[in-house]
Write an enzyme that holds these catalytic residues in place. Structure first.
Site, PDB file in Angstrom:
ATOM      1  CB  CYS A  50      -0.898  -0.006   1.236  1.00 16.85           C
ATOM      2  SG  CYS A  50       0.049  -0.171   2.762  1.00 16.85           S
ATOM      3  CG  ASP A  70       0.363   3.124   4.403  1.00 12.35           C
ATOM      4  OD1 ASP A  70       0.540   4.212   3.833  1.00 12.35           O
ATOM      5  OD2 ASP A  70      -0.755   2.624   4.583  1.00 12.35           O
ATOM      6  CB  CYS A  86      -4.400   2.920   7.351  1.00 16.24           C
ATOM      7  SG  CYS A  86      -3.889   1.237   7.718  1.00 16.24           S
ATOM      8  CB  CYS A 136      -2.991  -3.255   7.899  1.00 13.13           C
ATOM      9  SG  CYS A 136      -3.930  -2.305   6.704  1.00 13.13           S
TER      10      CYS A 136
END
Ligand code: FES
Length: 145
Positions: free
Chosen positions: A54, A56, A79, A123
């Protein structure tokens, strides 16, 4: 008629939280809004940092004493879910042996968080992979001595 900024901010915050509750478990919301172990760990002896698909980045720092993780902290630019994952994971591994910490899977992390929406499962995978990097780094620093 003037706009009450504080009142507006409060209403917005309530709305955001209500929207989040439709998608995320109470546990995810609790760990994202009240992060545990977020920030730098000064005397870490293992550090892992990875960027997810993503874009991140998550970093986990651990301090290992007598093969046990005595403290760990995380940093992320990602996030809210990555904050919840970092919070839960660092809380879970504290006090565990590195062998037990290595045995934690992303499924186990998902379970501890009472699940995540499909689009956020990555995540938890990222967080677990970062932890494994931190343990690898700890082991490498020991074998270099
Ligand atoms: Fe990138 Fe969650 S860590 S979307």
């Amino acid at each position: 008629m003037g706009v009450d900024i504080d009142e507006l901010a409060k209403r917005l915050e309530t709305q955001v939280l209500e929207d989040a509750k439709e998608v995320f478990s109470d546990t995810v919301i609790e760990y994202a809004y009240n992060p545990r172990n977020m920030g730098e760990l000064r005397d870490a002896n293992g550090v892992g940092k990875l960027m997810g698909t993503c874009g991140d980045t998550v970093q986990i720092q651990i301090r290992v004493e007598n093969e046990k993780i005595s403290e760990s902290r995380f940093i992320t630019d990602g996030c809210g879910t990555s904050i919840a994952c970092g919070s839960m994971l660092t809380e879970t591994i504290t006090g565990k042996t590195i062998k037990d910490a290595l045995a934690i899977t992303s499924d186990a992390l998902l379970h501890s968080l009472d699940g995540l929406p499909e689009e956020n499962v990555h995540c938890s995978v990222l967080a677990v992979n970062v932890l494994r990097e931190a343990i690898r780094d700890y082991r490498k620093s020991r074998s270099d001595k």
